[in-house]
Scaffold this motif. Sequence first.
Motif, PDB file in Angstrom:
ATOM      1  N   UNK A  65       0.821  -1.207   0.000  1.00  0.00           N
ATOM      2  CA  UNK A  65       0.000   0.000   0.000  1.00  0.00           C
ATOM      3  C   UNK A  65       0.862   1.268   0.000  1.00  0.00           C
ATOM      4  N   UNK A  66       1.980   1.217   0.696  1.00  0.00           N
ATOM      5  CA  UNK A  66       2.898   2.360   0.669  1.00  0.00           C
ATOM      6  C   UNK A  66       3.401   2.588  -0.755  1.00  0.00           C
ATOM      7  N   UNK A  67       3.727   1.497  -1.450  1.00  0.00           N
ATOM      8  CA  UNK A  67       4.169   1.613  -2.846  1.00  0.00           C
ATOM      9  C   UNK A  67       3.055   2.175  -3.714  1.00  0.00           C
ATOM     10  N   UNK A  68       1.836   1.723  -3.478  1.00  0.00           N
ATOM     11  CA  UNK A  68       0.687   2.224  -4.240  1.00  0.00           C
ATOM     12  C   UNK A  68       0.579   3.737  -4.142  1.00  0.00           C
ATOM     13  N   UNK A  69       0.878   4.280  -2.973  1.00  0.00           N
ATOM     14  CA  UNK A  69       0.758   5.719  -2.759  1.00  0.00           C
ATOM     15  C   UNK A  69       2.108   6.437  -2.884  1.00  0.00           C
ATOM     16  N   UNK A  70       3.067   5.761  -3.528  1.00  0.00           N
ATOM     17  CA  UNK A  70       4.382   6.353  -3.824  1.00  0.00           C
ATOM     18  C   UNK A  70       5.101   6.850  -2.575  1.00  0.00           C
ATOM     19  N   UNK A  71       5.009   6.050  -1.523  1.00  0.00           N
ATOM     20  CA  UNK A  71       5.688   6.369  -0.274  1.00  0.00           C
ATOM     21  C   UNK A  71       6.741   5.307   0.014  1.00  0.00           C
ATOM     22  N   UNK A  72       7.899   5.727   0.470  1.00  0.00           N
ATOM     23  CA  UNK A  72       8.932   4.770   0.871  1.00  0.00           C
ATOM     24  C   UNK A  72       8.835   4.524   2.377  1.00  0.00           C
ATOM     25  N   UNK A  73       9.344   3.388   2.799  1.00  0.00           N
ATOM     26  CA  UNK A  73       9.321   3.071   4.237  1.00  0.00           C
ATOM     27  C   UNK A  73      10.097   4.116   5.019  1.00  0.00           C
TER      28      UNK A  73
END
Length: 327
Positions: free
Chosen positions: A121-129
């Motif tokens: 889901x983080x990848x879906x929203x273009x967010x990195x850990x």
Amino acid sequence: MDQLWKIYHQEIPNFIKELIQTSSLQRLKDIGMNCGVEYTNFAFFQNIIPYSRFEHSIGVSLIIYHFTHDRKQAVAGLLHDIATPVFAHTIDFYHQDHLKQESTEFDTKKIIEQDQLLVSLLKKYNLTIDEVCNYHLYPLCDNDSPQLSADRLEYTLGNMYSYGFCTIEEIQNLFNDLKVNDLENEIIFKHEELAHFFTKHMLQCSHIYVMDEDRYAMEYLSHLIKKAIEKNVVSESDFYLKEKEFIDLLKKDQEIKNLWENYQKLNKVEHGENKDYFCVKVFAKKRYIDAYVENKGRISTINQHINKKIQQFLQLDFNYFMYGKSE
């Protein structure tokens, strides 16, 4: 407690709705904000409204999104307690970190990485850990005490309501008076009278966080957990179970079960040394907020009555022995 969410932001954005369905965040529904003290029989904690880390985390995220509309900061706020163990800051007592209360954040990145749905889901929203695993990067999420951040604001308003110190309407009035300062690093009040009202009830909560019953219960429970670890009844990896699951493990050993049942019966704390009871000195982290009022300064500098109350709180002395009883 979800009544507060609509105060913070009218609707929950879709990205938050998706993220809170992950198992790591769902676990927080069973992790209380009162660090296990709610399992005792102390009178005060028998009458509070249940308040979970799940509810708190969503609240923090909504506050951040309300003021910033920044998805990255909102997700960092949402995930800031994802590594909270069973009984929350009681585990800081276990790690002998209860004066700073930072040890419960150490595994945040690890917990995120282990939740594959969350990672996707983080990848879906273009967010990195790395962008969302440390909310200290964002001042509105968490700034230096005694400034007001989204985290401090939410747990203060949440506890005011949970403890019965404020109504929903009063919390709505407080929240409506807030804004972000020009430097965008602190949440501040527009009007002195509302900052005064907030600070008065904030200090009520601060006294609850360090009351004898609270400190003693957390020290007793950490002692119980240490014994359970020593006997291999539980392991530190079990800290990331739900509280009900962890308690079930404790009950599998008769000695630990007896200690847990004694813990549940605690309803009184006495001062002094007594070799017949679990008797300890317990120092505490003193949490407080010195709210800033627009164009005027910190409430402690513009209201001497409030400043006196803050100083009295900061000067509390915990250098005495106490022991718990059930009567």
